[in-house]
Design an enzyme around this catalytic site. Structure first.
Site, mmCIF file in Angstrom:
data_model
loop_
_atom_site.group_PDB
_atom_site.id
_atom_site.type_symbol
_atom_site.label_atom_id
_atom_site.label_comp_id
_atom_site.label_asym_id
_atom_site.label_seq_id
_atom_site.Cartn_x
_atom_site.Cartn_y
_atom_site.Cartn_z
ATOM 1 N N SER A 89 -13.551 74.546 -32.715
ATOM 2 C CA SER A 89 -14.940 74.543 -32.237
ATOM 3 C C SER A 89 -15.176 73.378 -31.273
ATOM 4 C CB SER A 89 -15.930 74.511 -33.399
ATOM 5 O OG SER A 89 -15.913 73.268 -34.048
ATOM 6 N N ASN A 90 -14.474 72.276 -31.473
ATOM 7 C CA ASN A 90 -14.616 71.163 -30.520
ATOM 8 C C ASN A 90 -13.980 71.505 -29.176
ATOM 9 O OD1 ASN A 90 -15.998 68.616 -31.548
ATOM 10 N ND2 ASN A 90 -14.758 69.231 -33.312
ATOM 11 N N HIS A 150 -13.743 62.159 -35.224
ATOM 12 C CA HIS A 150 -13.649 62.104 -36.679
ATOM 13 C C HIS A 150 -15.059 62.265 -37.270
ATOM 14 C CE1 HIS A 150 -12.069 61.025 -40.589
ATOM 15 N NE2 HIS A 150 -13.122 60.229 -40.741
HETATM 16 C C1 GRF Z 1 -13.846 68.334 -36.871
HETATM 17 O O1 GRF Z 1 -14.748 68.094 -37.902
HETATM 18 C C2 GRF Z 1 -13.268 67.050 -36.356
HETATM 19 O O2 GRF Z 1 -14.142 65.984 -36.440
HETATM 20 C C3 GRF Z 1 -12.111 66.829 -37.295
HETATM 21 O O3 GRF Z 1 -11.585 68.114 -37.553
HETATM 22 C C4 GRF Z 1 -12.606 69.084 -37.358
HETATM 23 C C5 GRF Z 1 -12.082 70.045 -36.352
HETATM 24 O O4 GRF Z 1 -12.923 71.161 -36.159
HETATM 25 N N1 GRF Z 1 -11.160 65.895 -36.732
HETATM 26 P P1 GRF Z 1 -12.633 72.160 -34.975
HETATM 27 O O5 GRF Z 1 -11.192 72.646 -35.117
HETATM 28 O O6 GRF Z 1 -12.847 71.450 -33.674
HETATM 29 O O7 GRF Z 1 -13.617 73.286 -35.173
#
Ligand code: GRF
Length: 208
Positions: free
Chosen positions: A18-19, A114
């Site tokens: 999602s990021n 994070h």
């Molecule tokens: C996020 O909460 C990020 O902060 C952590 O892992 C998660 C990844 O989520 N490091 P996504 O794969 O980006 O949806």
């Protein structure tokens, strides 16, 4: 400014992505002026790989089992990113420890997101750690990657209140909304070369 070649970003992922999607969307909306040069996952079934490919972005699975140790794996990652002329490596939900091999190749050019206000609650299950500790405010942090887990210089943070009755899932959902703003903003600051260091303090130059 106009003649500057596009700032090239490499992204490391392991899961949902999602990021990564937030970065793609910010580029699409022109809130972020960079190019995603290469996405690499250590998991073959990472949804993030599909998201990248659906958006025409080069995306590769690199199998840790094909390498004798972390260093050789990271050497390959480093070479792939260098060959792709990557200016910045972004860890976006990359669930694998990064070794000195990759850190040294991208010194001060590798960031991680994070889901806590570091230095509180580093490592796994940051939301659960925050709930168990009983903090009233948590959030997310974008920081530079150094050799300790979730430890390097802090670039940006966003606070999120903990609500009565929050579960790991509900808290995680609200923090994620902030992550999706914070990470593209952090990348844009670096692309605009507005970031410098005083020891481990990160100084951000005002925008024009
Ligand atoms: C996020 O909460 C990020 O902060 C952590 O892992 C998660 C990844 O989520 N490091 P996504 O794969 O980006 O949806």
């Amino acid at each position: 400014m106009r003649d500057r070649p596009p700032f090239r970003v490499g992204v490391l992922v392991s899961g949902r992505g999602s990021n990564l999607q937030a970065i793609i969307d910010a580029i699409e909306k022109r809130n972020l002026c960079v190019e995603i040069a290469l996405v690499i996952s250590n998991k073959i079934d990472a949804e993030a790989l599909q998201r990248a490919r659906q958006n025409g972005i080069r995306a590769e699975f690199l199998d840790p089992k094909d390498f004798p140790d972390r260093f050789s794996y990271d050497r390959e990652l480093s070479q792939k990113f260098q060959r792709a002329n990557v200016d910045l490596v972004v860890l976006a939900g990359y669930m694998r420890l990064v070794s000195s091999v990759l850190i040294n190749s991208f010194k001060n050019r590798m960031i991680n997101i994070h889901p806590s206000l570091l230095p509180a609650f580093p490592g796994l299950r940051a939301h659960g750690q925050a709930l168990n500790h009983g903090v009233k405010v948590t959030g997310c942090t974008v920081h530079f990657v150094d050799e300790e887990v979730d430890h390097g210089p802090i670039l940006l943070q966003a606070a999120v209140p903990v609500l009565e009755g929050d579960t790991e899932d509900s808290l995680s959902d609200r923090i994620l909304i902030e992550e999706h703003h914070l990470l593209p903003r952090a990348i844009q600051l670096l692309a605009e070369e507005r970031v410098s260091f005083e020891g481990r303090r990160v100084i951000i130059k005002e925008g024009g």
